[in-house]
Design a protein around this motif. Sequence first.
Motif, PDB file in Angstrom:
ATOM      1  N   TYR A 155       0.853  -1.180   0.000  1.00 52.88           N
ATOM      2  CA  TYR A 155       0.000   0.000   0.000  1.00 52.88           C
ATOM      3  C   TYR A 155       0.890   1.231   0.000  1.00 52.88           C
ATOM      4  O   TYR A 155       1.879   1.289   0.733  1.00 52.88           O
ATOM      5  CB  TYR A 155      -0.911   0.042   1.222  1.00 52.88           C
ATOM      6  N   GLY A 156       0.557   2.204  -0.814  1.00 50.99           N
ATOM      7  CA  GLY A 156       1.344   3.426  -0.853  1.00 50.99           C
ATOM      8  C   GLY A 156       2.372   3.402  -1.958  1.00 50.99           C
ATOM      9  O   GLY A 156       2.492   2.451  -2.736  1.00 50.99           O
ATOM     10  N   ARG A 157       3.156   4.452  -2.011  1.00 53.68           N
ATOM     11  CA  ARG A 157       4.139   4.633  -3.082  1.00 53.68           C
ATOM     12  C   ARG A 157       5.511   4.083  -2.723  1.00 53.68           C
ATOM     13  O   ARG A 157       6.461   4.266  -3.480  1.00 53.68           O
ATOM     14  CB  ARG A 157       4.255   6.118  -3.419  1.00 53.68           C
ATOM     15  N   GLY A 158       5.631   3.454  -1.588  1.00 51.67           N
ATOM     16  CA  GLY A 158       6.927   2.936  -1.164  1.00 51.67           C
ATOM     17  C   GLY A 158       7.608   3.876  -0.193  1.00 51.67           C
ATOM     18  O   GLY A 158       7.423   5.093  -0.236  1.00 51.67           O
ATOM     19  N   GLY A 159       8.407   3.301   0.718  1.00 56.83           N
ATOM     20  CA  GLY A 159       9.116   4.126   1.676  1.00 56.83           C
ATOM     21  C   GLY A 159       8.502   4.068   3.060  1.00 56.83           C
ATOM     22  O   GLY A 159       7.626   3.256   3.352  1.00 56.83           O
ATOM     23  N   ARG A 160       8.932   4.961   3.899  1.00 52.33           N
ATOM     24  CA  ARG A 160       8.592   4.936   5.321  1.00 52.33           C
ATOM     25  C   ARG A 160       7.098   5.048   5.587  1.00 52.33           C
ATOM     26  O   ARG A 160       6.575   4.411   6.504  1.00 52.33           O
ATOM     27  CB  ARG A 160       9.336   6.089   6.006  1.00 52.33           C
ATOM     28  N   SER A 161       6.402   5.850   4.807  1.00 50.74           N
ATOM     29  CA  SER A 161       4.978   6.094   5.052  1.00 50.74           C
ATOM     30  C   SER A 161       4.070   5.161   4.265  1.00 50.74           C
ATOM     31  O   SER A 161       2.892   5.428   4.088  1.00 50.74           O
ATOM     32  CB  SER A 161       4.629   7.547   4.726  1.00 50.74           C
ATOM     33  N   SER A 162       4.617   4.066   3.766  1.00 49.15           N
ATOM     34  CA  SER A 162       3.830   3.077   3.044  1.00 49.15           C
ATOM     35  C   SER A 162       3.851   1.760   3.820  1.00 49.15           C
ATOM     36  O   SER A 162       4.419   1.664   4.908  1.00 49.15           O
ATOM     37  CB  SER A 162       4.400   2.869   1.637  1.00 49.15           C
ATOM     38  N   ALA A 210      13.331   0.705  24.965  1.00 47.96           N
ATOM     39  CA  ALA A 210      12.799   0.523  23.610  1.00 47.96           C
ATOM     40  C   ALA A 210      12.030   1.745  23.124  1.00 47.96           C
ATOM     41  O   ALA A 210      11.603   1.787  21.972  1.00 47.96           O
ATOM     42  CB  ALA A 210      11.887  -0.704  23.569  1.00 47.96           C
ATOM     43  N   ARG A 211      11.874   2.747  23.972  1.00 52.38           N
ATOM     44  CA  ARG A 211      11.030   3.891  23.639  1.00 52.38           C
ATOM     45  C   ARG A 211      11.550   4.664  22.429  1.00 52.38           C
ATOM     46  O   ARG A 211      10.776   5.154  21.600  1.00 52.38           O
ATOM     47  CB  ARG A 211      10.924   4.805  24.858  1.00 52.38           C
ATOM     48  N   HIS A 212      12.869   4.771  22.306  1.00 54.97           N
ATOM     49  CA  HIS A 212      13.434   5.560  21.210  1.00 54.97           C
ATOM     50  C   HIS A 212      13.180   4.937  19.835  1.00 54.97           C
ATOM     51  O   HIS A 212      13.328   5.604  18.811  1.00 54.97           O
ATOM     52  CB  HIS A 212      14.947   5.716  21.415  1.00 54.97           C
ATOM     53  N   LEU A 213      12.786   3.665  19.800  1.00 58.43           N
ATOM     54  CA  LEU A 213      12.560   2.996  18.517  1.00 58.43           C
ATOM     55  C   LEU A 213      11.233   3.380  17.877  1.00 58.43           C
ATOM     56  O   LEU A 213      11.025   3.142  16.681  1.00 58.43           O
ATOM     57  CB  LEU A 213      12.611   1.474  18.708  1.00 58.43           C
ATOM     58  N   LYS A 214      10.324   3.967  18.634  1.00 54.57           N
ATOM     59  CA  LYS A 214       9.014   4.313  18.096  1.00 54.57           C
ATOM     60  C   LYS A 214       9.118   5.271  16.908  1.00 54.57           C
ATOM     61  O   LYS A 214       8.308   5.208  15.974  1.00 54.57           O
ATOM     62  CB  LYS A 214       8.141   4.945  19.178  1.00 54.57           C
ATOM     63  N   VAL A 215      10.088   6.148  16.926  1.00 55.10           N
ATOM     64  CA  VAL A 215      10.193   7.156  15.860  1.00 55.10           C
ATOM     65  C   VAL A 215      10.968   6.646  14.651  1.00 55.10           C
ATOM     66  O   VAL A 215      11.113   7.374  13.665  1.00 55.10           O
ATOM     67  CB  VAL A 215      10.861   8.444  16.394  1.00 55.10           C
ATOM     68  N   THR A 216      11.458   5.425  14.679  1.00 48.85           N
ATOM     69  CA  THR A 216      12.185   4.894  13.530  1.00 48.85           C
ATOM     70  C   THR A 216      11.241   4.488  12.398  1.00 48.85           C
ATOM     71  O   THR A 216      11.694   4.254  11.279  1.00 48.85           O
ATOM     72  CB  THR A 216      13.044   3.686  13.932  1.00 48.85           C
ATOM     73  N   GLY A 217       9.951   4.371  12.695  1.00 49.49           N
ATOM     74  CA  GLY A 217       8.965   4.020  11.680  1.00 49.49           C
ATOM     75  C   GLY A 217       7.768   4.935  11.761  1.00 49.49           C
ATOM     76  O   GLY A 217       7.622   5.724  12.700  1.00 49.49           O
ATOM     77  N   ASP A 218       6.897   4.842  10.773  1.00 50.96           N
ATOM     78  CA  ASP A 218       5.700   5.672  10.749  1.00 50.96           C
ATOM     79  C   ASP A 218       4.705   5.200  11.812  1.00 50.96           C
ATOM     80  O   ASP A 218       4.902   4.154  12.450  1.00 50.96           O
ATOM     81  CB  ASP A 218       5.068   5.617   9.358  1.00 50.96           C
ATOM     82  N   LEU A 219       3.635   5.952  11.969  1.00 56.40           N
ATOM     83  CA  LEU A 219       2.642   5.669  12.998  1.00 56.40           C
ATOM     84  C   LEU A 219       2.081   4.250  12.826  1.00 56.40           C
ATOM     85  O   LEU A 219       1.582   3.896  11.755  1.00 56.40           O
ATOM     86  CB  LEU A 219       1.511   6.695  12.912  1.00 56.40           C
TER      87      LEU A 219
END
Length: 377
Positions: free
Chosen positions: A42-49, A89-98
Amino acid sequence: MLATALLRQAGRRETTKVASNQIRSMHDLTFRKKTGQTMIKYGRGGRSSTNGHIATVFGCTGFVARYVVQKLARQGTQVVVAYRDPDEARHLKVTGDLGQIIPLEFDLRNREQIMECVRHSDIVYNLVGRDYETKNFTFNDVHVEGSRLIAEASAEAGVARFVQVSALNASEDSTSKFLRSKYLGEQAVREVFPDATIARPGWMYGHEDRFLNRIGNDEGWQFYVNQGKAKIYPVSAIDFAQALEVMFLADSTAGKTYELYGPRAWTYEQIFELAREISMKPLPIRPLPLPVAKLIATLVDKLPYNQMISPDLIERMTMDDKPTPGALTFKDLYIEPTDLQNVALQYLRRFRSNAVFDLPYEKGEGEVKKGLYHVID
Protein backbone atom coordinates in the motif's frame (compact mmCIF):
# COMPACT_ATOMS: atom_id res chain seq x y z
CA MET A 1 -13.24 31.83 8.82
CA LEU A 2 -15.90 30.68 6.35
CA ALA A 3 -13.42 30.66 3.47
CA THR A 4 -10.96 28.59 5.51
CA ALA A 5 -13.67 26.07 6.41
CA LEU A 6 -14.73 25.75 2.76
CA LEU A 7 -11.12 25.13 1.65
CA ARG A 8 -10.68 22.42 4.27
CA GLN A 9 -13.92 20.74 3.23
CA ALA A 10 -12.88 20.82 -0.43
CA GLY A 11 -9.52 19.27 0.50
CA ARG A 12 -11.25 16.42 2.34
CA ARG A 13 -13.49 15.71 -0.64
CA GLU A 14 -10.52 15.65 -3.02
CA THR A 15 -8.60 13.29 -0.75
CA THR A 16 -11.61 10.97 -0.49
CA LYS A 17 -12.00 11.00 -4.27
CA VAL A 18 -8.34 10.10 -4.87
CA ALA A 19 -8.48 7.31 -2.27
CA SER A 20 -11.66 5.83 -3.77
CA ASN A 21 -10.09 5.76 -7.24
CA GLN A 22 -6.93 3.96 -6.09
CA ILE A 23 -6.39 0.75 -8.10
CA ARG A 24 -4.40 -2.28 -6.99
CA SER A 25 -2.16 -3.91 -9.60
CA MET A 26 -0.15 -7.13 -9.89
CA HIS A 27 3.07 -5.36 -8.92
CA ASP A 28 1.50 -4.61 -5.52
CA LEU A 29 1.54 -8.35 -4.71
CA THR A 30 4.60 -10.13 -3.36
CA PHE A 31 4.97 -13.53 -1.76
CA ARG A 32 7.42 -15.65 0.16
CA LYS A 33 8.73 -18.49 -2.01
CA LYS A 34 9.07 -20.85 0.95
CA THR A 35 5.59 -20.49 2.44
CA GLY A 36 3.64 -18.96 -0.44
CA GLN A 37 2.43 -16.24 1.94
CA THR A 38 1.05 -13.26 0.01
CA MET A 39 1.78 -9.65 0.98
CA ILE A 40 -0.03 -6.62 -0.46
CA LYS A 41 1.71 -3.29 -0.80
CA TYR A 42 0.00 0.00 0.00
CA GLY A 43 1.34 3.43 -0.85
CA ARG A 44 4.14 4.63 -3.08
CA GLY A 45 6.93 2.94 -1.16
CA GLY A 46 9.12 4.13 1.68
CA ARG A 47 8.59 4.94 5.32
CA SER A 48 4.98 6.09 5.05
CA SER A 49 3.83 3.08 3.04
CA THR A 50 3.24 -0.59 3.84
CA ASN A 51 5.03 -3.40 2.03
CA GLY A 52 2.98 -6.16 3.67
CA HIS A 53 5.90 -7.71 5.57
CA ILE A 54 6.08 -8.11 9.34
CA ALA A 55 9.47 -8.59 11.02
CA THR A 56 10.28 -9.36 14.64
CA VAL A 57 13.58 -8.15 16.08
CA PHE A 58 14.80 -9.69 19.33
CA GLY A 59 17.55 -7.81 21.11
CA CYS A 60 16.11 -4.57 19.73
CA THR A 61 17.41 -2.40 22.58
CA GLY A 62 21.03 -3.22 21.81
CA PHE A 63 23.62 -1.18 19.97
CA VAL A 64 23.14 -2.68 16.47
CA ALA A 65 19.43 -3.46 16.45
CA ARG A 66 18.35 0.20 16.37
CA TYR A 67 19.93 0.47 12.92
CA VAL A 68 18.27 -2.75 11.78
CA VAL A 69 14.83 -1.60 12.97
CA GLN A 70 15.26 1.76 11.22
CA LYS A 71 16.29 0.16 7.92
CA LEU A 72 13.37 -2.27 7.97
CA ALA A 73 10.83 0.40 8.95
CA ARG A 74 11.90 2.83 6.24
CA GLN A 75 10.83 0.22 3.65
CA GLY A 76 7.32 0.16 5.07
CA THR A 77 7.83 -3.02 7.09
CA GLN A 78 5.84 -3.41 10.28
CA VAL A 79 8.43 -4.23 12.94
CA VAL A 80 7.70 -6.00 16.21
CA VAL A 81 10.35 -4.93 18.72
CA ALA A 82 10.62 -7.44 21.56
CA TYR A 83 11.92 -5.77 24.72
CA ARG A 84 12.47 -6.39 28.44
CA ASP A 85 12.60 -2.77 29.60
CA PRO A 86 10.06 -0.40 27.98
CA ASP A 87 12.23 2.65 28.66
CA GLU A 88 15.08 1.17 26.60
CA ALA A 89 12.80 0.52 23.61
CA ARG A 90 11.03 3.89 23.64
CA HIS A 91 13.43 5.56 21.21
CA LEU A 92 12.56 3.00 18.52
CA LYS A 93 9.01 4.31 18.10
CA VAL A 94 10.19 7.16 15.86
CA THR A 95 12.19 4.89 13.53
CA GLY A 96 8.96 4.02 11.68
CA ASP A 97 5.70 5.67 10.75
CA LEU A 98 2.64 5.67 13.00
CA GLY A 99 1.64 2.10 13.86
CA GLN A 100 4.62 0.50 12.14
CA ILE A 101 6.69 -0.11 15.29
CA ILE A 102 4.97 -2.58 17.62
CA PRO A 103 6.65 -2.97 21.05
CA LEU A 104 5.97 -6.26 22.85
CA GLU A 105 7.41 -7.30 26.20
CA PHE A 106 8.99 -10.74 26.46
CA ASP A 107 11.10 -12.92 28.72
CA LEU A 108 13.78 -15.09 27.14
CA ARG A 109 12.58 -18.09 29.17
CA ASN A 110 8.87 -17.56 28.51
CA ARG A 111 7.82 -19.52 25.44
CA GLU A 112 4.29 -18.05 25.32
CA GLN A 113 5.58 -14.48 25.23
CA ILE A 114 8.07 -15.36 22.49
CA MET A 115 5.30 -17.02 20.48
CA GLU A 116 3.19 -13.88 20.81
CA CYS A 117 6.06 -11.84 19.36
CA VAL A 118 6.55 -14.03 16.25
CA ARG A 119 3.12 -15.44 15.41
CA HIS A 120 2.33 -12.81 12.73
CA SER A 121 5.85 -12.39 11.33
CA ASP A 122 7.37 -13.71 8.14
CA ILE A 123 10.97 -13.02 9.24
CA VAL A 124 12.63 -13.05 12.68
CA TYR A 125 15.99 -11.51 13.61
CA ASN A 126 17.71 -12.77 16.74
CA LEU A 127 20.23 -10.18 17.92
CA VAL A 128 20.07 -11.16 21.59
CA GLY A 129 23.55 -11.30 23.05
CA ARG A 130 25.62 -10.60 26.15
CA ASP A 131 29.26 -9.53 26.51
CA TYR A 132 29.32 -10.69 30.12
CA GLU A 133 27.60 -13.23 32.36
CA THR A 134 25.29 -12.41 35.26
CA LYS A 135 23.79 -14.43 38.10
CA ASN A 136 20.55 -14.71 36.11
CA PHE A 137 21.90 -15.37 32.63
CA THR A 138 25.06 -17.19 31.56
CA PHE A 139 26.44 -17.15 28.02
CA ASN A 140 24.85 -20.55 27.47
CA ASP A 141 21.44 -19.35 28.71
CA VAL A 142 21.42 -16.38 26.32
CA HIS A 143 23.24 -17.60 23.22
CA VAL A 144 22.26 -21.27 23.17
CA GLU A 145 19.05 -21.98 25.09
CA GLY A 146 17.53 -18.57 24.34
CA SER A 147 18.32 -18.87 20.62
CA ARG A 148 16.90 -22.39 20.55
CA LEU A 149 13.64 -21.27 22.17
CA ILE A 150 13.21 -18.36 19.74
CA ALA A 151 13.92 -20.65 16.77
CA GLU A 152 11.45 -23.27 18.03
CA ALA A 153 8.71 -20.66 18.46
CA SER A 154 9.42 -19.24 15.00
CA ALA A 155 9.29 -22.67 13.38
CA GLU A 156 6.04 -23.49 15.17
CA ALA A 157 4.49 -20.19 14.06
CA GLY A 158 5.40 -20.88 10.43
CA VAL A 159 7.90 -18.04 10.06
CA ALA A 160 9.47 -18.10 6.60
CA ARG A 161 12.92 -16.69 7.41
CA PHE A 162 15.16 -16.67 10.48
CA VAL A 163 18.38 -14.66 10.82
CA GLN A 164 20.74 -15.52 13.68
CA VAL A 165 23.47 -13.02 14.60
CA SER A 166 26.58 -14.78 15.87
CA ALA A 167 30.20 -13.55 16.02
CA LEU A 168 33.34 -13.77 13.95
CA ASN A 169 35.75 -16.40 15.36
CA ALA A 170 32.84 -18.41 16.80
CA SER A 171 34.20 -21.91 17.26
CA GLU A 172 33.51 -25.05 19.24
CA ASP A 173 37.10 -25.20 20.56
CA SER A 174 37.60 -21.47 21.22
CA THR A 175 39.27 -20.44 24.47
CA SER A 176 36.52 -17.84 24.91
CA LYS A 177 33.26 -18.96 26.54
CA PHE A 178 31.48 -16.21 24.65
CA LEU A 179 32.64 -17.47 21.25
CA ARG A 180 32.00 -21.12 22.14
CA SER A 181 28.43 -20.29 23.16
CA LYS A 182 27.91 -18.33 19.94
CA TYR A 183 28.94 -21.38 17.90
CA LEU A 184 26.70 -23.69 19.92
CA GLY A 185 23.87 -21.19 19.44
CA GLU A 186 24.32 -21.46 15.67
CA GLN A 187 24.07 -25.25 15.87
CA ALA A 188 21.00 -25.09 18.12
CA VAL A 189 19.21 -22.80 15.68
CA ARG A 190 20.14 -24.90 12.65
CA GLU A 191 18.80 -28.04 14.34
CA VAL A 192 15.38 -26.42 14.65
CA PHE A 193 15.46 -24.10 11.62
CA PRO A 194 17.76 -25.61 8.94
CA ASP A 195 17.19 -22.68 6.55
CA ALA A 196 18.31 -20.09 9.10
CA THR A 197 20.79 -17.48 7.89
CA ILE A 198 23.83 -17.00 10.14
CA ALA A 199 25.57 -13.60 10.26
CA ARG A 200 28.99 -13.42 11.91
CA PRO A 201 30.09 -9.79 12.42
CA GLY A 202 33.54 -8.67 13.52
CA TRP A 203 34.14 -6.00 16.18
CA MET A 204 31.54 -3.33 15.43
CA TYR A 205 31.89 0.41 15.86
CA GLY A 206 29.34 3.22 15.83
CA HIS A 207 28.07 6.17 17.85
CA GLU A 208 26.81 4.02 20.74
CA ASP A 209 29.51 1.32 20.74
CA ARG A 210 31.66 -0.01 23.56
CA PHE A 211 34.74 0.07 21.38
CA LEU A 212 35.73 3.53 20.09
CA ASN A 213 33.89 5.22 22.95
CA ARG A 214 36.01 3.40 25.53
CA ILE A 215 39.20 4.33 23.69
CA GLY A 216 38.19 7.98 23.25
CA ASN A 217 37.21 8.28 26.92
CA ASP A 218 40.64 6.89 27.88
CA GLU A 219 38.85 4.07 29.71
CA GLY A 220 40.06 1.32 27.39
CA TRP A 221 42.56 -0.27 29.74
CA GLN A 222 41.32 -3.70 28.67
CA PHE A 223 42.97 -3.09 25.27
CA TYR A 224 46.41 -2.90 26.86
CA VAL A 225 46.81 -6.70 26.99
CA ASN A 226 49.26 -8.19 24.53
CA GLN A 227 50.52 -4.60 24.05
CA GLY A 228 47.66 -4.04 21.62
CA LYS A 229 49.15 -6.38 19.00
CA ALA A 230 46.03 -8.46 18.32
CA LYS A 231 44.67 -7.98 14.79
CA ILE A 232 40.97 -7.36 14.15
CA TYR A 233 38.73 -6.35 11.22
CA PRO A 234 36.43 -3.65 12.67
CA VAL A 235 33.13 -3.28 10.81
CA SER A 236 30.66 -0.41 10.77
CA ALA A 237 27.37 -1.15 12.52
CA ILE A 238 25.60 0.64 9.67
CA ASP A 239 27.20 -1.68 7.10
CA PHE A 240 26.21 -4.71 9.15
CA ALA A 241 22.62 -3.46 9.45
CA GLN A 242 22.55 -2.95 5.69
CA ALA A 243 23.61 -6.58 5.22
CA LEU A 244 20.75 -7.74 7.45
CA GLU A 245 18.42 -5.52 5.42
CA VAL A 246 19.53 -7.24 2.20
CA MET A 247 18.86 -10.65 3.77
CA PHE A 248 15.32 -9.50 4.51
CA LEU A 249 14.06 -10.01 0.95
CA ALA A 250 16.87 -12.12 -0.50
CA ASP A 251 15.57 -15.68 -0.10
CA SER A 252 18.79 -16.92 -1.74
CA THR A 253 20.62 -16.15 1.53
CA ALA A 254 18.56 -18.75 3.45
CA GLY A 255 20.60 -21.56 4.97
CA LYS A 256 23.92 -19.76 4.42
CA THR A 257 26.55 -18.35 6.78
CA TYR A 258 28.05 -14.91 6.18
CA GLU A 259 31.19 -13.55 7.82
CA LEU A 260 30.83 -9.78 7.81
CA TYR A 261 33.99 -7.89 8.71
CA GLY A 262 35.79 -4.71 7.71
CA PRO A 263 38.01 -4.35 4.64
CA ARG A 264 41.26 -3.85 6.56
CA ALA A 265 43.06 -5.49 9.46
CA TRP A 266 43.99 -3.24 12.38
CA THR A 267 45.89 -3.87 15.58
CA TYR A 268 44.55 -2.26 18.74
CA GLU A 269 47.75 -0.21 18.83
CA GLN A 270 47.01 1.20 15.36
CA ILE A 271 43.44 2.05 16.38
CA PHE A 272 44.77 3.85 19.46
CA GLU A 273 47.13 5.79 17.20
CA LEU A 274 44.23 6.74 14.94
CA ALA A 275 42.21 7.84 17.98
CA ARG A 276 45.15 9.96 19.20
CA GLU A 277 45.43 11.76 15.87
CA ILE A 278 41.72 12.53 15.70
CA SER A 279 40.95 13.30 19.35
CA MET A 280 44.30 15.05 19.87
CA LYS A 281 44.67 13.40 23.26
CA PRO A 282 47.56 11.23 24.57
CA LEU A 283 45.57 7.95 24.95
CA PRO A 284 48.61 5.81 25.82
CA ILE A 285 48.72 2.00 25.76
CA ARG A 286 50.43 0.77 28.92
CA PRO A 287 51.78 -2.79 29.04
CA LEU A 288 49.47 -4.90 31.22
CA PRO A 289 50.31 -8.57 31.83
CA LEU A 290 47.46 -10.90 30.87
CA PRO A 291 47.18 -12.56 34.33
CA VAL A 292 46.97 -9.14 36.00
CA ALA A 293 44.33 -7.94 33.52
CA LYS A 294 42.22 -11.06 34.08
CA LEU A 295 42.53 -10.70 37.86
CA ILE A 296 41.38 -7.07 37.73
CA ALA A 297 38.53 -8.02 35.37
CA THR A 298 37.45 -10.83 37.70
CA LEU A 299 37.25 -8.42 40.63
CA VAL A 300 35.39 -5.78 38.61
CA ASP A 301 33.04 -8.45 37.33
CA LYS A 302 31.87 -9.07 40.91
CA LEU A 303 30.55 -5.53 41.20
CA PRO A 304 26.80 -5.00 40.76
CA TYR A 305 25.65 -3.54 37.45
CA ASN A 306 29.05 -4.05 35.85
CA GLN A 307 28.84 -3.56 32.07
CA MET A 308 32.44 -2.58 31.46
CA ILE A 309 34.68 -5.61 31.61
CA SER A 310 34.79 -9.35 32.15
CA PRO A 311 37.57 -11.99 32.16
CA ASP A 312 36.21 -13.45 28.94
CA LEU A 313 36.42 -10.06 27.22
CA ILE A 314 40.09 -9.85 28.21
CA GLU A 315 40.60 -13.27 26.62
CA ARG A 316 38.98 -12.08 23.38
CA MET A 317 41.26 -9.02 23.35
CA THR A 318 44.25 -11.34 22.88
CA MET A 319 42.77 -13.17 19.87
CA ASP A 320 43.33 -12.30 16.22
CA ASP A 321 40.33 -12.26 13.89
CA LYS A 322 40.57 -15.26 11.58
CA PRO A 323 38.03 -15.14 8.74
CA THR A 324 37.20 -18.53 7.26
CA PRO A 325 38.77 -18.99 3.80
CA GLY A 326 36.09 -19.07 1.12
CA ALA A 327 33.32 -17.86 3.45
CA LEU A 328 30.53 -15.63 2.14
CA THR A 329 31.17 -11.95 2.92
CA PHE A 330 29.88 -8.45 2.19
CA LYS A 331 30.98 -8.92 -1.41
CA ASP A 332 28.39 -11.66 -1.90
CA LEU A 333 25.70 -9.19 -0.78
CA TYR A 334 27.04 -6.51 -3.14
CA ILE A 335 28.03 -4.27 -0.23
CA GLU A 336 31.36 -2.49 0.04
CA PRO A 337 32.28 -2.20 3.73
CA THR A 338 33.52 1.12 5.06
CA ASP A 339 37.14 1.58 6.09
CA LEU A 340 37.40 2.74 9.71
CA GLN A 341 39.95 5.43 8.80
CA ASN A 342 37.49 7.13 6.44
CA VAL A 343 34.74 7.59 9.02
CA ALA A 344 36.54 7.61 12.38
CA LEU A 345 36.37 11.40 12.57
CA GLN A 346 32.58 11.45 12.99
CA TYR A 347 32.81 9.04 15.94
CA LEU A 348 35.92 10.43 17.70
CA ARG A 349 35.68 14.18 17.12
CA ARG A 350 33.47 14.63 20.20
CA PHE A 351 36.39 13.65 22.45
CA ARG A 352 38.37 16.72 21.40
CA SER A 353 38.68 19.80 23.55
CA ASN A 354 36.90 23.00 22.51
CA ALA A 355 40.17 24.56 21.37
CA VAL A 356 40.74 22.02 18.57
CA PHE A 357 37.22 20.72 17.97
CA ASP A 358 36.83 22.16 14.43
CA LEU A 359 40.27 21.25 13.11
CA PRO A 360 40.14 18.94 10.06
CA TYR A 361 41.57 15.45 9.90
CA GLU A 362 43.58 15.11 6.72
CA LYS A 363 44.12 11.37 6.51
CA GLY A 364 41.65 8.97 4.93
CA GLU A 365 39.81 9.39 1.67
CA GLY A 366 36.75 10.89 3.34
CA GLU A 367 34.62 10.57 0.22
CA VAL A 368 31.49 8.61 -0.58
CA LYS A 369 31.95 6.01 -3.30
CA LYS A 370 28.94 5.36 -5.49
CA GLY A 371 28.46 1.68 -6.15
CA LEU A 372 26.26 -0.27 -8.50
CA TYR A 373 22.68 -1.04 -7.57
CA HIS A 374 22.10 -4.78 -7.10
CA VAL A 375 19.01 -6.78 -6.27
CA ILE A 376 19.44 -10.25 -4.76
CA ASP A 377 16.60 -12.72 -5.21
